[in-house]
Design an enzyme around this catalytic site. Structure first.
Site, PDB file in Angstrom:
ATOM      1  N   TRP A  10     -11.269  -6.615  -1.994  1.00 53.70           N
ATOM      2  CA  TRP A  10      -9.929  -6.955  -1.501  1.00 53.70           C
ATOM      3  C   TRP A  10      -9.662  -8.446  -1.804  1.00 53.70           C
ATOM      4  CZ3 TRP A  10     -11.610  -2.315  -0.550  1.00 53.70           C
ATOM      5  CH2 TRP A  10     -10.726  -1.305  -0.202  1.00 53.70           C
ATOM      6  N   GLU A  51      -2.403   9.076  -1.058  1.00 51.65           N
ATOM      7  CA  GLU A  51      -3.418   8.145  -0.569  1.00 51.65           C
ATOM      8  C   GLU A  51      -4.817   8.755  -0.637  1.00 51.65           C
ATOM      9  OE1 GLU A  51      -2.665   6.937   3.460  1.00 51.65           O
ATOM     10  OE2 GLU A  51      -4.076   5.267   3.337  1.00 51.65           O
ATOM     11  N   ASP A  72      -5.625  -2.796  -2.899  1.00 54.59           N
ATOM     12  CA  ASP A  72      -4.764  -1.853  -3.603  1.00 54.59           C
ATOM     13  C   ASP A  72      -4.126  -2.530  -4.811  1.00 54.59           C
ATOM     14  OD1 ASP A  72      -5.132  -1.330  -0.793  1.00 54.59           O
ATOM     15  OD2 ASP A  72      -3.689   0.291  -0.923  1.00 54.59           O
ATOM     16  N   ARG A  78       5.236   4.490   6.145  1.00 55.97           N
ATOM     17  CA  ARG A  78       4.786   4.439   7.540  1.00 55.97           C
ATOM     18  C   ARG A  78       4.896   3.010   8.080  1.00 55.97           C
ATOM     19  NH1 ARG A  78      -1.110   5.816   5.590  1.00 55.97           N
ATOM     20  NH2 ARG A  78      -1.953   3.744   5.175  1.00 55.97           N
ATOM     21  N   ASP A  79       4.372   2.808   9.285  1.00 54.92           N
ATOM     22  CA  ASP A  79       4.526   1.499   9.938  1.00 54.92           C
ATOM     23  C   ASP A  79       3.533   0.483   9.380  1.00 54.92           C
ATOM     24  OD1 ASP A  79       2.248   2.681  10.827  1.00 54.92           O
ATOM     25  OD2 ASP A  79       2.626   2.384  12.963  1.00 54.92           O
ATOM     26  N   GLU A  80       3.441   0.415   8.071  1.00 56.33           N
ATOM     27  CA  GLU A  80       2.465  -0.461   7.448  1.00 56.33           C
ATOM     28  C   GLU A  80       3.144  -1.259   6.331  1.00 56.33           C
ATOM     29  OE1 GLU A  80      -1.240   1.443   7.140  1.00 56.33           O
ATOM     30  OE2 GLU A  80      -2.238  -0.254   6.223  1.00 56.33           O
ATOM     31  N   HIS A 123       0.983   6.185  -2.440  1.00 57.06           N
ATOM     32  CA  HIS A 123      -0.016   5.112  -2.400  1.00 57.06           C
ATOM     33  C   HIS A 123      -0.517   4.949  -3.835  1.00 57.06           C
ATOM     34  CE1 HIS A 123      -1.387   3.729   1.540  1.00 57.06           C
ATOM     35  NE2 HIS A 123      -2.509   3.319   0.985  1.00 57.06           N
ATOM     36  N   ASP A 162       0.836  -1.199   0.000  1.00 56.82           N
ATOM     37  CA  ASP A 162       0.000   0.000   0.000  1.00 56.82           C
ATOM     38  C   ASP A 162       0.866   1.242   0.000  1.00 56.82           C
ATOM     39  OD1 ASP A 162       0.953  -0.622   2.559  1.00 56.82           O
ATOM     40  OD2 ASP A 162      -0.714   0.346   3.570  1.00 56.82           O
TER      41      ASP A 162
HETATM   42  C1  BGC Z   1      -4.063   0.809   3.698  1.00 60.42           C
HETATM   43  C2  BGC Z   1      -4.850   0.687   2.436  1.00 60.42           C
HETATM   44  C3  BGC Z   1      -5.730  -0.483   2.578  1.00 60.42           C
HETATM   45  C4  BGC Z   1      -6.675  -0.130   3.658  1.00 60.42           C
HETATM   46  C5  BGC Z   1      -7.776  -1.085   3.876  1.00 60.42           C
HETATM   47  C6  BGC Z   1      -5.007   1.090   4.800  1.00 60.42           C
HETATM   48  O1  BGC Z   1      -4.405   1.265   5.995  1.00 60.42           O
HETATM   49  O2  BGC Z   1      -3.054   1.733   3.609  1.00 60.42           O
HETATM   50  O3  BGC Z   1      -4.347   1.109   1.319  1.00 60.42           O
HETATM   51  O4  BGC Z   1      -6.291  -0.988   1.442  1.00 60.42           O
HETATM   52  O5  BGC Z   1      -6.018   0.146   4.865  1.00 60.42           O
HETATM   53  O6  BGC Z   1      -8.806  -0.424   4.328  1.00 60.42           O
END
Ligand code: BGC
Length: 723
Positions: free
Chosen positions: A405, A606, A353, A344-346, A627, A340
């Site tokens: 998703w 994003e 996505d 960040r911490d993700e 994003h 995504d």
């Molecule tokens: C992500 C997204 C993802 C979404 C789901 C987010 O935190 O960055 O791109 O699809 O969560 O809701």
């Protein structure tokens, strides 16, 4: 030939936490080497050297897979690196496998280790001598382990290197019994250093911070040269954007520390991190021990080593920048898995996505191997009932099953097949595709799938009246089922039961979500999906297109989120509303694609308003400036503005349909896609009162040219038309 299976997993005998340790073996050779091959892998990420020379140029090997099921190994030709006395040495960090953030609190679950140790390494050096004899040097308990100067390496937090660290003490490595049968050969192109970008300026912010700007939001790390007194601690914070006053803004990175800490040793050295990456445009320097000179800093861009295939250019510089931003979005988020965001911490493989961006990605780069690898992980991340985890590789959330998703299971293989004509991906993924459709079927009543947890049209601008979850669920249910039916037929499978299911759901969908030929949910996303998913009849198509056109014209801008945006312009221009589609593409105000361009974006944001017109931010909590989801607009640029499409019946561009949409605001468009058959190109240029078109059809392919008042079939070659 796969000698790695003769080796043992080895690890550090003492807990190193996030410090990087080295595993090494010295050996002598007294014969002439004909060929030497090294196979290596790690639980974590590794860098391996022989005689102090780095083996290979792959970054973050062995890559990110669902480690519960497989860990890739790499094979290197190391013939030229061997001499009489040798030392093979690997350094191992936690990498993706062990990084823990707020998002990965459950990481232990996928850890799968059978020892107390976090990380491990496995390798075998296979030497073929000139005299015909061979020797294998595998990892085992005879290797030694040392701590190294890399005191901390963490994917989100960064790296700490102590140049003064003395690696004197070694202890025997520990063998671990992590299963060998999880090892599998590298499947996709590795991540490599791709582009070097010099610093464009050094400046002091109003708050007094020293900041370096690279002029481009990117994913990778910085290489710098520095000299400071022995023991001096200097540090760098990597970040994406400045706040409205021009100060350092790190809130959107959330818990990710994105730092490089460097302890100087009194000499000038050049350093770059090796076990992590950052999403950044700027560096904030702390306690820099010398004058800060731009030439001492170079950003190194990392991404999977895919071949570039798609180019687009037109007469509007802002649209060109938008396209470049899409390309940068892909680069930044195609670091071994589709993520995504990279900052960040993700940084997780969010399926929704990936699904909305897959076709765009397949035009810009050759992503066949990239997606095939990821899709295998998707299958591993799919539950027995067919639900797919929200993020792939799965990280133990025990969730999944969201519409739009989980549909990545069906849509991504289909997009790869469409662009490359690659049936293999359909054969490999068919069971996974069917399993997701079966989940929706199993949870539907009277044809409709209701209930469950969904993100819906994520980040839409519909306010209190967004497209409902039941609508989106069933639109996607129909879409994925229709793709499954086509796939099954291509593979020679009887799809009657799915055709019946599709017919039932369509009838129920019409009854529940349509009235008088229109969609009862009056949103752009609802209309766009119905128009593009291809389940409406001709009359419905016409009236829903008119409904969408009215919705867009009334408010004058888009309102779509993640699930509607990829289809919006297609839904308009494929149904007679080309000018309206161009109006949306060319809108400079919020919300619209060029709003971010006008605000200095070099990647895709994003949110439509990641930064507000007054310079303030959308929110600190979830605001990525890299994003790719809304970058799916580049699909429309290729297929509609340039008009390069392949025949729906004939995947892989063997038969192309050229149907460009001219618009005087662009003046000209020039695009090409390097298909599996060769380059397919389209160019149009408006002249006084007319237009000149040029099309290139690759060898062995045919095309239909559709121009105002003229349709023609052509074969391979380049053709020009003036109308
Ligand atoms: C992500 C997204 C993802 C979404 C789901 C987010 O935190 O960055 O791109 O699809 O969560 O809701």
């Amino acid at each position: 030939m796969d000698h790695i299976y003769e080796a043992k997993w080895i690890t550090t005998p003492v807990a190193c936490d996030e410090a990087v340790y080295a595993l090494e073996k010295t050996f002598a050779i007294d014969k002439q080497v004909r060929r030497a091959t090294l196979q290596a892998s790690a639980l974590g990420v590794y860098v391996v050297e022989i005689g102090g020379v780095r083996v290979g140029d792959q970054i973050l090997s062995p890559g990110w897979t669902d480690y519960r099921f497989r860990v890739q190994y790499q094979t290197y030709d190391v013939t030229d690196l061997l001499g009489a006395d040798n030392c093979i040495r690997a350094r191992v960090a936690r990498g993706w496998r062990m990084h823990r953030s707020g998002w990965q609190a459950n990481y232990g679950e996928q850890k799968g280790l059978t020892t107390d140790s976090d990380t491990a390494f496995v390798a075998a050096l296979f030497i073929e001598y000139a005299d015909g004899s061979t020797q294998t040097i595998p990892t085992d308990a005879s290797w030694l382990c040392r701590e190294t100067g890399t005191r901390m390496a963490n994917m989100y937090n960064g790296e700490t290197f102590d140049a003064t660290f003395c690696e004197t003490f070694a202890r025997p490595a520990l063998e671990t019994d992590f299963p060998m049968d999880l090892l599998t050969a590298q499947q996709n192109e590795p991540v490599r250093e791709q582009i070097r970008i010099p610093a464009s300026r050094v400046f002091t912010t109003p708050q007094g911070d020293t900041v370096i700007d690279f002029g481009q939001n990117l994913t990778g790390y910085v290489e710098f040269s520095v000299c400071g007194e022995k023991g001096h601690k200097a540090s760098i914070r990597c970040f994406e954007v400045l706040d409205k006053d021009g100060n350092v803004y790190v809130e959107n990175l959330r818990a990710a520390q994105t730092t490089i800490t460097y302890y100087c040793d009194g000499t000038r050295r050049t350093f770059k991190p090796e076990f992590t990456f950052y999403g950044f445009q700027y560096l904030c320097l702390h306690d820099w021990p010398e004058d800060v000179k731009a030439e001492n800093f170079t950003a190194i861009v990392l991404f999977s080593d895919m071949k570039r295939t798609g180019w687009f250019e037109c007469g509007d510089k802002d649209v060109n920048r938008l396209f470049e931003n899409v390309v940068w979005g892909q680069r930044g988020n195609f670091v071994d898995v589709p993520t995504d965001c990279p900052q960040r911490d993700e940084r997780l493989g969010w399926t929704g996505d990936a699904q909305v961006f897959a076709r765009t990605a397949s035009y810009i780069y050759d992503v066949r191997k990239f997606f095939k690898k990821w899709l295998r992980d998707l299958t591993h991340g799919q539950y027995a009932d067919g639900r797919v985890e929200h993020v792939i590789p799965a990280i133990g959330w025990r969730s999944g099953g969201a519409c739009g998703w989980s549909d990545a299971a069906v849509i991504c293989p289909w997009e790869i097949y469409r662009t490359y004509g690659d049936r293999e991906v359909l054969v490999e993924q068919y069971a996974s595709m069917r399993s997701w459709v079966d989940f929706m079927r199993a949870h539907s009543t009277d044809g409709l799938w209701l209930g469950g947890d969904h993100f819906a049209d994520w980040l839409n601008l519909d306010g209190d009246t967004p497209t409902s979850k039941p609508y989106l669920q069933n639109a996607y249910f129909l879409y994925s089922t229709s793709i499954l039916i086509r796939t099954g037929k291509l593979l020679g499978i009887d799809m009657t039961e799915y055709e019946n299911c599709f017919a039932d759901t369509l009838a129920a969908f019409r009854a529940r979500f349509m009235a008088d030929g229109k969609i009862t949910e009056n949103t752009q996303t609802a209309c766009a999906e119905a128009l593009v998913f291809g389940f409406l009849n001709e009359a419905e198509q016409k009236s829903v297109a008119a409904q969408l056109a009215q919705l867009v014209s009334e408010c004058g801008h888009l309102k779509t989120g993640f699930l509607g945006t990829p289809y919006l312009l297609h839904a308009l221009s494929d149904n007679g509303y080309e000018t309206l589609a161009y109006d949306l593409l060319l809108r400079h105000e919020f919300p619209g694609w060029l709003y971010s361009v006008d605000n200095g974006a070099t990647t895709i944001w994003e949110h439509w308003d990641s930064r507000n017109p007054d310079g303030t931010m959308w929110d600190a909590g979830m605001n990525s400036f890299n994003h790719y989801a809304y970058g799916s607009v580049a699909q429309w640029m290729f297929e509609c503005a340039a008009g390069i499409r392949h025949d729906e019946q004939d995947a892989g561009f063997a038969h192309i349909v050229f149907k460009p949409l001219t618009d005087k605001r662009l003046g000209y468009v020039k695009a090409s896609i390097e298909t599996v058959h060769g380059a397919a190109a389209s160019e149009w240029r408006l002249t006084d009162g007319g237009c000149t078109y040029t099309f290139t059809v690759p060898a062995g392919c045919t095309a239909t040219v559709i121009l105002p008042g003229k349709t023609e079939e052509i074969g391979a070659g380049t053709y020009t038309y003036t109308i």
